[in-house]
Design a protein around this motif. Structure first.
Motif, mmCIF file in Angstrom:
data_model
loop_
_atom_site.group_PDB
_atom_site.id
_atom_site.type_symbol
_atom_site.label_atom_id
_atom_site.label_comp_id
_atom_site.label_asym_id
_atom_site.label_seq_id
_atom_site.Cartn_x
_atom_site.Cartn_y
_atom_site.Cartn_z
ATOM 1 N N GLN A 184 -5.872 -35.630 3.159
ATOM 2 C CA GLN A 184 -4.572 -34.978 3.247
ATOM 3 C C GLN A 184 -4.660 -33.487 2.944
ATOM 4 O OE1 GLN A 184 -1.596 -37.304 1.200
ATOM 5 N NE2 GLN A 184 -0.577 -37.363 3.175
ATOM 6 N N ALA A 185 -5.375 -33.147 1.857
ATOM 7 C CA ALA A 185 -5.440 -31.746 1.448
ATOM 8 C C ALA A 185 -6.116 -30.890 2.510
ATOM 9 C CB ALA A 185 -6.188 -31.634 0.136
ATOM 10 N N THR A 186 -7.147 -31.430 3.151
ATOM 11 C CA THR A 186 -7.899 -30.621 4.104
ATOM 12 C C THR A 186 -7.347 -30.748 5.525
ATOM 13 O OG1 THR A 186 -9.443 -32.408 4.551
ATOM 14 C CG2 THR A 186 -9.983 -30.932 2.752
ATOM 15 N N GLY A 187 -6.421 -31.671 5.733
ATOM 16 C CA GLY A 187 -5.757 -31.758 7.032
ATOM 17 C C GLY A 187 -6.460 -32.631 8.064
ATOM 18 N N HIS A 229 -12.431 -29.751 13.169
ATOM 19 C CA HIS A 229 -11.357 -30.660 13.581
ATOM 20 C C HIS A 229 -11.661 -32.085 13.160
ATOM 21 C CE1 HIS A 229 -9.642 -27.566 16.172
ATOM 22 N NE2 HIS A 229 -10.840 -27.349 16.645
ATOM 23 N N LYS A 230 -10.600 -32.802 12.742
ATOM 24 C CA LYS A 230 -10.781 -34.213 12.384
ATOM 25 C C LYS A 230 -9.830 -35.061 13.216
ATOM 26 C CE LYS A 230 -11.108 -32.459 7.746
ATOM 27 N NZ LYS A 230 -10.071 -31.447 8.007
ATOM 28 N N ILE A 231 -10.407 -36.078 13.872
ATOM 29 C CA ILE A 231 -9.597 -36.976 14.711
ATOM 30 C C ILE A 231 -9.791 -38.421 14.255
ATOM 31 C CG2 ILE A 231 -9.146 -37.775 17.075
ATOM 32 C CD1 ILE A 231 -10.542 -35.278 18.101
ATOM 33 N N LEU A 232 -8.686 -39.114 13.987
ATOM 34 C CA LEU A 232 -8.777 -40.538 13.643
ATOM 35 C C LEU A 232 -8.579 -41.352 14.913
ATOM 36 C CD1 LEU A 232 -6.504 -41.126 10.502
ATOM 37 C CD2 LEU A 232 -8.871 -40.374 10.599
ATOM 38 N N VAL A 233 -9.370 -42.411 15.092
ATOM 39 C CA VAL A 233 -9.151 -43.312 16.228
ATOM 40 C C VAL A 233 -8.684 -44.650 15.655
ATOM 41 C CG1 VAL A 233 -10.138 -44.341 18.298
ATOM 42 C CG2 VAL A 233 -10.928 -42.096 17.527
ATOM 43 N N LEU A 234 -7.450 -45.012 16.003
ATOM 44 C CA LEU A 234 -6.808 -46.170 15.384
ATOM 45 C C LEU A 234 -6.413 -47.206 16.431
ATOM 46 C CD1 LEU A 234 -4.195 -44.215 13.191
ATOM 47 C CD2 LEU A 234 -6.453 -44.975 12.487
ATOM 48 N N SER A 235 -6.116 -48.413 15.965
ATOM 49 C CA SER A 235 -5.446 -49.381 16.833
ATOM 50 C C SER A 235 -4.710 -50.329 15.911
ATOM 51 C CB SER A 235 -6.428 -50.172 17.679
ATOM 52 O OG SER A 235 -7.100 -51.109 16.874
ATOM 53 N N GLY A 236 -3.642 -50.919 16.389
ATOM 54 C CA GLY A 236 -2.958 -51.897 15.565
ATOM 55 C C GLY A 236 -3.787 -53.172 15.599
ATOM 56 N N LYS A 237 -4.061 -53.595 16.807
ATOM 57 C CA LYS A 237 -4.757 -54.867 17.046
ATOM 58 C C LYS A 237 -6.253 -54.633 17.175
ATOM 59 C CE LYS A 237 -4.355 -58.778 20.082
ATOM 60 N NZ LYS A 237 -5.483 -59.242 19.259
ATOM 61 N N ASP A 279 -6.004 -50.791 3.413
ATOM 62 C CA ASP A 279 -6.749 -49.925 2.485
ATOM 63 C C ASP A 279 -7.474 -48.760 3.151
ATOM 64 O OD1 ASP A 279 -6.818 -52.727 0.785
ATOM 65 O OD2 ASP A 279 -6.956 -50.953 -0.509
ATOM 66 N N GLU A 280 -8.276 -49.089 4.180
ATOM 67 C CA GLU A 280 -9.100 -48.038 4.789
ATOM 68 C C GLU A 280 -8.238 -46.915 5.342
ATOM 69 O OE1 GLU A 280 -9.115 -51.214 5.413
ATOM 70 O OE2 GLU A 280 -11.095 -52.016 5.826
ATOM 71 N N HIS A 281 -7.116 -47.264 5.935
ATOM 72 C CA HIS A 281 -6.259 -46.289 6.606
ATOM 73 C C HIS A 281 -5.511 -45.443 5.590
ATOM 74 C CE1 HIS A 281 -6.879 -49.994 8.824
ATOM 75 N NE2 HIS A 281 -7.107 -49.180 9.846
ATOM 76 N N ILE A 282 -4.969 -46.121 4.565
ATOM 77 C CA ILE A 282 -4.264 -45.398 3.513
ATOM 78 C C ILE A 282 -5.233 -44.445 2.830
ATOM 79 C CG2 ILE A 282 -2.948 -45.616 1.380
ATOM 80 C CD1 ILE A 282 -2.271 -48.500 2.247
ATOM 81 N N SER A 283 -6.427 -44.934 2.537
ATOM 82 C CA SER A 283 -7.416 -44.112 1.841
ATOM 83 C C SER A 283 -7.848 -42.904 2.645
ATOM 84 C CB SER A 283 -8.650 -44.936 1.493
ATOM 85 O OG SER A 283 -8.306 -45.934 0.572
ATOM 86 N N ILE A 284 -8.222 -43.101 3.906
ATOM 87 C CA ILE A 284 -8.732 -41.964 4.678
ATOM 88 C C ILE A 284 -7.651 -40.879 4.780
ATOM 89 C CG2 ILE A 284 -8.158 -42.797 7.019
ATOM 90 C CD1 ILE A 284 -11.466 -41.146 6.192
ATOM 91 N N VAL A 285 -6.402 -41.281 4.914
ATOM 92 C CA VAL A 285 -5.326 -40.291 4.993
ATOM 93 C C VAL A 285 -5.147 -39.599 3.643
ATOM 94 C CG1 VAL A 285 -2.845 -39.999 5.280
ATOM 95 C CG2 VAL A 285 -4.118 -41.353 6.921
ATOM 96 N N PRO A 304 -10.788 -35.733 -9.204
ATOM 97 C CA PRO A 304 -11.804 -34.673 -9.056
ATOM 98 C C PRO A 304 -12.616 -34.816 -7.775
ATOM 99 C CG PRO A 304 -12.421 -36.229 -10.787
ATOM 100 C CD PRO A 304 -11.036 -36.591 -10.365
ATOM 101 N N ASP A 305 -12.709 -36.032 -7.263
ATOM 102 C CA ASP A 305 -13.459 -36.222 -6.025
ATOM 103 C C ASP A 305 -12.812 -35.492 -4.858
ATOM 104 O OD1 ASP A 305 -14.200 -39.658 -6.864
ATOM 105 O OD2 ASP A 305 -15.388 -37.846 -7.190
ATOM 106 N N LEU A 306 -11.511 -35.295 -4.934
ATOM 107 C CA LEU A 306 -10.831 -34.627 -3.820
ATOM 108 C C LEU A 306 -11.338 -33.199 -3.671
ATOM 109 C CD1 LEU A 306 -7.138 -35.904 -4.102
ATOM 110 C CD2 LEU A 306 -8.958 -36.702 -2.614
#
Lengths: 349, 212
Positions: free
Chosen positions: B192-195, B60-68, B182-188, B46-48
């Motif tokens: 996901q529904a809102t893009g 617009h939503k932009i993720l800023v990521l890095s591996g390291k 966790d953080e990355h899987i969760s934010i995606v 329901p939170d979604l």
């Protein structure tokens, strides 16, 4: 802790997640953990017994931590392991950075695989007395991301502790990812019974890094892991002036040849000086001041040394052979000797 | 995914953790997730719905990521936000690095606190058109370590998405911690529904950084 650690988000009068009435007592009503407690198995974790057995052949365990990423923790772990092995100790190096394993590259072991025997998983040996374990050896394709949530990472760390046959070793160096989350909580929990000698925390002089290191020191105090000391890495860039590249401002045209010829002609003695740049502003006092404030030992500074970066990329020791790093190796050696001396003092106390 | 994603460690013929028979069917016997599935609540989260409502005012939503770690991701996120705000866009900057929040320092907002209104949590504003949300604003003492496992971090990220009143903004920049956990899987999952428009990945030239 007979009834298990009380979780931070538990209700008041929480009976403890390991207690018989966990999840079922009146005080559990409405607690976010209620269902998990009611259904989870009770009693001590049997795997801890297996871990204790494996760790009985390990004399000393050292965690390498950092608050922030990219401060040189893995480089330090690798070079520490090389140094200890170079002093003829038996060394094991365990990489618990599950999502970003650096140890295979830094020890020159890319492409190696883990083997199993009836004694357990065998570490990958760089030298007779230096064995390494990392998820990096288990990925079929090095481009693959390890996209795992906490519980799965914890399960692998547990396996590294209970299924790997380390043999009789003097030092187990554990390279952790940055931060204070699942991996850190787990490694401390799993090794609590068998004891951790301490943690070395790596940082850079930047304030943004020191903020995170303070958190890391707090973490260690909270979970009862002694802080062996803090290392300030990337403490200024030093290289011979003759190795520096020169560019025109604005046009980015390379004028190195011109500058070097001019110096050679007019002031050749200048070609023998070291060019130093602070790079990270440490006017706040850097790690040394932070250590004084938090009451933890300051182990020393390691300069940002392009030769050390190269050794790390090639998976070589910075202390020997053609990769000897003239600027950083002495600093690292002195830090490592301090650590060993303080561990020896602890032992005799 | 009507019955939820099949976890990687699930048994064959897993009915799906969201299914009515989750944890109770024959194929569940011996699965490590069996107990959790049997007791967890079923159906869509329901939170979604709440998140979708909040995100409806975000263009617009932009993720800023890095591996390291330590490659300058947070520095980039901060400077990107300053640049977008400088072009007169309405900008929100969300710091989901729960254990190592850098945004308060990088935006010159150390010592600030979050305020709540009837519209929800209010971001801390650097300027009228640049608001920031970070756990850094919620720690009583900046030396306090945030020693949380995945589920608790996920819960906070969810709150940042459903309880923060971002208002009408052109860009939501999300600064993630390094890695793929966790953080990355969760934010995606939550967005996901809102893009999500996309991700910018920051690295340094070192080999060890490029592997990641």
């Amino acid at each position: 802790m007979e009834n298990g650690d009380i979780p931070e988000n538990a209700n008041e009068h929480c009976p403890g997640p390991q207690s018989e009435s966990a999840g079922k007592s009146d005080s559990c009503a409405g607690c976010p953990n209620q269902e998990a407690c009611a259904t989870a198995p009770k009693g001590p974790d049997p795997d801890l017994v297996a871990i204790a057995e494996r760790m009985s052949t390990v004399k000393h365990k050292i965690l390498i931590l950092s608050g922030k990423g990219g401060v040189g923790k893995s480089t330090f772990s690798a070079q520490l392991s090389f140094a200890l092995a170079g002093m003829d100790h038996q060394v094991g190096l365990m990489d618990i950075d599950i999502c970003g394993p650096s140890m295979p590259k830094m020890l020159g072991l890319e492409g190696s695989e883990i083997h199993q025997s009836n004694l357990g998983w065998s570490p990958v040996y760089v030298a007779d007395n230096l064995g390494v374990m990392s998820i990096g050896f288990m990925l079929p394709n090095s481009d693959e991301a390890v996209v795992w949530r906490g519980p799965r990472k914890n399960a692998l760390i547990k396996q590294f502790l209970k299924d790997v046959y380390w043999r009789d070793i003097d030092y187990l160096v554990v390279d952790a990812p940055p931060g204070t989350s699942d991996e850190h909580i787990s490694i401390v929990q799993y090794l609590q019974a068998t004891g951790i000698d301490g943690a070395i925390i790596v940082t850079t002089p930047q304030e943004v890094s020191l903020i995170d290191v303070r958190k890391e020191v707090s973490f260690c105090k909270k979970v009862g892991v002694p802080v062996l000391g803090v290392v300030e890495n990337m403490s200024g860039l030093s290289q011979p002036l003759a190795d520096v590249k020169f560019m025109e401002i604005g046009s980015s045209v390379d004028v190195t040849q011109k500058v070097i010829s001019c110096l050679r002609e007019n002031a050749p003695e200048l070609l023998n000086v070291l060019a130093c740049s602070e790079v990270f502003d440490s006017s706040g006092g850097g790690a040394e001041r932070m250590c004084r404030e938090m009451g933890v030992p300051f182990l020393g500074k390691v300069p940002l040394d392009p030769q050390l970066c190269k050794a790390a990329e090639q998976g070589k020791s910075c202390f020997e052979g053609g990769n000897k790093c003239s600027v950083s190796a002495p600093a690292l050696k002195s830090i490592i000797q301090k650590v060993l001396a303080s561990m020896k003092d602890e032992e005799s106390n | 995914m009507e019955n939820g994603e099949i976890p990687e460690n699930a048994n064959e013929h897993c009915p799906g953790p969201q299914s009515e028979t989750a944890g109770k069917s024959d194929s569940c016997a011996g699965c490590p997730n069996q107990e959790v599935c049997a007791t967890a609540p079923k159906g869509p989260d329901p939170d979604l719905v709440a998140i979708a409502e909040r995100m409806s005012t975000v263009k617009h939503k932009i993720l800023v990521l890095s591996g390291k770690g330590g490659v300058g991701k947070s520095t980039f996120s901060a400077q990107l936000s300053f640049a977008l705000a400088g072009m007169d866009h309405q900008v929100g900057l969300m710091d989901i690095d729960i254990c190592g929040p850098s945004m308060p320092k990088m935006l010159g907002l150390e010592g600030h606190e979050i305020h709540q209104s009837n519209l929800g949590w209010s971001p801390v504003y650097v300027e009228e058109n640049l608001g920031v949300m970070s756990i850094g604003f919620m720690l009583p003492n900046s030396d306090d370590a945030v020693v949380w496992r995945g589920p608790r971090k996920n819960a906070l990220i969810k709150q940042f998405l459903k309880d923060v009143d971002w208002g009408e903004i052109d860009y939501l920049v999300v600064d993630a911690p390094p890695g793929t956990s966790d953080e990355h899987i969760s934010i995606v999952q939550y967005l996901q529904a809102t893009g999500i428009d996309g991700a910018i990945i920051v690295t340094t030239p070192q080999e060890v950084s490029l592997i990641m």
